[in-house]
Design an enzyme around this catalytic site. Structure first.
Site, mmCIF file in Angstrom:
data_model
loop_
_atom_site.group_PDB
_atom_site.id
_atom_site.type_symbol
_atom_site.label_atom_id
_atom_site.label_comp_id
_atom_site.label_asym_id
_atom_site.label_seq_id
_atom_site.Cartn_x
_atom_site.Cartn_y
_atom_site.Cartn_z
ATOM 1 N N ARG A 1 -23.551 -13.594 5.940
ATOM 2 C CA ARG A 1 -24.761 -13.254 5.681
ATOM 3 C C ARG A 1 -25.872 -13.055 6.510
ATOM 4 N NH1 ARG A 1 -24.226 -18.840 3.853
ATOM 5 N NH2 ARG A 1 -22.885 -19.105 5.255
ATOM 6 N N ASP B 1 12.802 10.221 -6.622
ATOM 7 C CA ASP B 1 13.598 10.790 -5.916
ATOM 8 C C ASP B 1 13.866 10.654 -4.386
ATOM 9 O OD1 ASP B 1 11.280 11.563 -6.254
ATOM 10 O OD2 ASP B 1 11.377 12.818 -4.329
ATOM 11 N N LYS C 1 -1.654 8.450 -7.419
ATOM 12 C CA LYS C 1 -1.005 9.746 -8.786
ATOM 13 C C LYS C 1 -1.634 9.268 -10.229
ATOM 14 C CE LYS C 1 3.012 12.148 -10.363
ATOM 15 N NZ LYS C 1 5.021 12.776 -9.771
ATOM 16 N N HIS D 1 -5.946 7.695 -0.059
ATOM 17 C CA HIS D 1 -5.571 8.325 -1.455
ATOM 18 C C HIS D 1 -5.182 9.745 -1.643
ATOM 19 C CE1 HIS D 1 -7.456 4.248 -4.029
ATOM 20 N NE2 HIS D 1 -6.212 4.464 -3.498
ATOM 21 N N GLY E 1 0.632 -1.358 0.134
ATOM 22 C CA GLY E 1 0.182 0.027 -0.077
ATOM 23 C C GLY E 1 0.769 1.232 0.214
ATOM 24 N N ASP E 2 0.065 2.441 -0.283
ATOM 25 C CA ASP E 2 0.909 3.861 -0.094
ATOM 26 C C ASP E 2 2.440 4.143 -1.700
ATOM 27 O OD1 ASP E 2 -0.785 3.994 2.482
ATOM 28 O OD2 ASP E 2 1.205 2.829 3.237
ATOM 29 N N GLU E 3 1.848 3.222 -2.361
ATOM 30 C CA GLU E 3 2.733 3.293 -3.148
ATOM 31 C C GLU E 3 2.761 4.249 -4.156
ATOM 32 O OE1 GLU E 3 0.815 0.458 -3.579
ATOM 33 O OE2 GLU E 3 2.122 -1.268 -2.630
HETATM 34 P P1 IMP Z 1 -7.465 -3.138 7.630
HETATM 35 O O1 IMP Z 1 -7.376 -3.376 6.053
HETATM 36 O O2 IMP Z 1 -7.898 -1.932 8.847
HETATM 37 O O3 IMP Z 1 -8.106 -4.380 8.204
HETATM 38 O O4 IMP Z 1 -5.773 -3.497 8.297
HETATM 39 C C1 IMP Z 1 -4.918 -4.732 7.837
HETATM 40 C C2 IMP Z 1 -3.778 -4.174 7.164
HETATM 41 O O5 IMP Z 1 -3.816 -3.421 5.773
HETATM 42 C C3 IMP Z 1 -3.046 -3.537 8.573
HETATM 43 O O6 IMP Z 1 -1.543 -3.895 8.001
HETATM 44 C C4 IMP Z 1 -3.414 -2.370 7.531
HETATM 45 O O7 IMP Z 1 -2.324 -1.192 7.881
HETATM 46 C C5 IMP Z 1 -2.982 -2.595 6.385
HETATM 47 N N1 IMP Z 1 -3.615 -1.873 5.457
HETATM 48 C C6 IMP Z 1 -5.152 -1.501 4.513
HETATM 49 N N2 IMP Z 1 -5.308 -0.982 4.084
HETATM 50 C C7 IMP Z 1 -3.916 -0.111 3.645
HETATM 51 C C8 IMP Z 1 -3.688 0.612 2.610
HETATM 52 O O8 IMP Z 1 -3.861 1.581 2.472
HETATM 53 N N3 IMP Z 1 -2.546 1.105 3.610
HETATM 54 C C9 IMP Z 1 -1.384 0.603 3.915
HETATM 55 N N4 IMP Z 1 -1.559 -0.277 3.989
HETATM 56 C C10 IMP Z 1 -3.775 -0.328 4.876
#
Ligand code: IMP
Length: 452
Positions: free
Chosen positions: A168, A359, A27, A50, A21-23
């Protein structure tokens, strides 16, 4: 493939994160959005964050697809998303107050609703899991003391909501917000089950159908004009030759099936989640852009083979401003793990890579890139074992490359990057076996090298 098929295949592009995540997916979506008619979220919920800069203004979006920022585009929240209506309305109000037209958004009637008790359950589960992990089982059972088994969730109620989707009978869907009488009747058994469960976990708060209806009904009324059948909407758009961009939330290594289980989120984060999360078959997706940060970050618990808890990690965190958009937590930082990225690229069938935040690495004397893992018994593997217990004992095997001393934020053509930076990119391309289509050298839309 017939001409019609091939045309429709290219009508759909997916943007997915290849790490944790957070890549910088926001952008890339921002760069591509003008060429598409609809921007669609298919998974996750308000756990995602985002950040997009449009017209010099910074927007932090959690649930609303970034396409909302482009007038005339359809923004769609697919059935695979879990919707926290409070967060959604707050986000829509915030956008409207800044002059953004939010009328073009449609939420699937089949998406699931994150209810207040889901957030309470998320908190309680995490608390119990961390306490359970802290109790040493060494001695009597002859087992080593355990580290915390808490996932480190965002506490947004994501896991409990998806669990109810699978259960469900206790699920609440967006369409239920439109029929409060039916929902109220169902909330009787839902509250009975939830209250028993929450109390067994030590929770103090219990819920009544009346209070939950009082919470849900006004939001249902407010969102009603935006709720619809997004499956038909998407197929109608595709039938009319419109172009659709799928915006992945979270990232491949957090995928509930293919990620570093159990330290994952609860949805299908890869392109494999698009068909179930939108009703659009995978055969429609002609182009997949895999977004990869030039190094690794992770928020929350779970294995990260290349993690750097040292001055290099601190430096990258500060330069890259690696603090969570959703929770503000400092992100864990490490060297680029190409074993993991190649695995994610394979799962997503990526057509090209977008390498972000290059960068941030400038000024380091040397750069390391993990190209294989050493597992127990001395086995060396270039394959990614998506299992937390195996990964937690894997050791990285690095290739070391010279760093690039110069600032690269003004470079717009790949050939004009310093030779060391080009070597770094060449290694990524060669190792993953996929061309790089975008290199980001700064947060601004213009700070992007496009094309090979
Ligand atoms: P949850 O999605 O809140 O259940 O979290 C599960 C795991 O996914 C945790 O380690 C969160 O930090 C990670 N996580 C969930 N969504 C993101 C995201 O968009 N970016 C980075 N980490 C995420």
């Amino acid at each position: 493939m017939t001409a019609a098929n091939s045309q429709s295949a290219h009508a759909c592009t997916a943007v997915v994160g290849l790490q944790w995540g957070d890549e910088g997916k926001g952008k890339i979506v921002d760069l591509l959005a003008p060429s598409y008619d609809a921007i669609v979220r298919y998974n996750g919920g308000a756990n995602a964050g985002h950040s997009v800069v449009v017209g010099g203004e910074r927007y932090a979006l959690h649930l609303v697809p970034s396409g909302i920022l482009y007038p005339g585009k359809q923004s769609i929240i697919g059935n695979g998303v879990v919707v926290d209506p409070e967060v959604l309305i707050r986000e829509l109000d915030g956008l409207a107050s800044r002059g953004v037209d939010v009328s073009g958004m449609v939420i699937s009637d089949r998406a699931h609703v994150v209810m207040p008790y889901h957030k309470a359950e998320d908190e309680l589960r995490e608390k119990l899991l961390s306490q359970a992990g802290n109790v040493s089982t060494a001695g009597e059972a002859g087992e080593p003391a355990q580290a915390s088994r808490a996932i480190g969730t965002t506490k947004r109620g994501i896991g409990p909501c998806y669990a109810d989707k699978a259960h469900r009978a206790t699920a609440v869907r967006v369409e239920d917000l439109l029929r409060p009488d039916v929902l109220k009747r169902r909330l009787r058994h839902i509250c009975a089950l939830k209250n028993a469960y929450l109390q067994a976990m030590g929770g103090e708060k219990t819920y009544t159908p009346e209070e939950l209806i009082a919470w849900a009904e006004p939001m249902g009324r407010r969102l009603a004009p935006s709720i619809g059948d997004t499956t038909y909407l998407l197929h109608d758009m595709l039938g009319a030759g419109k172009r659709v961009l799928f915006e992945g939330a979270n990232a491949a290594l957090l995928d509930v099936d293919h990620g570093t289980h159990p330290f994952v989120t609860s949805s299908s984060t890869t392109v494999l989640g698009i068909p179930s999360g939108t009703g659009v078959p995978g055969s429609r997706i002609g182009n997949v852009i895999g977004v990869v940060k030039a190094y690794s970050t992770r928020v929350g618990n779970g294995p990260m083979v290349t993690e750097q808890i040292n001055a290099v990690g601190d430096r990258i965190r500060e330069r890259g401003r690696e603090y969570g958009t959703t929770t503000g937590r400092p992100r864990r930082v490490g060297w680029l793990d190409l074993v993991a990225v190649r695995y994610s690229a394979m799962l997503n069938g990526v057509s090209s890579l977008a390498v972000m935040l290059l960068d941030v690495l400038s000024g380091l004397d040397e750069l390391r890139v993990c190209t294989s893992y050493k597992l127990g018994g001395g086995t060396i593997t270039g394959r990614f074992p998506p299992d937390a217990d195996i990964l937690s004992v894997a050791e990285p095997v690095y290739e070391t490359l010279p760093g690039f001393p110069d600032e690269i934020t003004t470079v717009r053509v790949r050939e004009q990057l310093p030779a060391q930076a080009r070597r770094y990119l060449d290694l990524i391309e060669r190792f993953v076996g996929v061309p790089i289509s975008h290199v980001s050298v700064g947060p601004d839309r213009a700070q992007t090298i496009i094309g090979q």
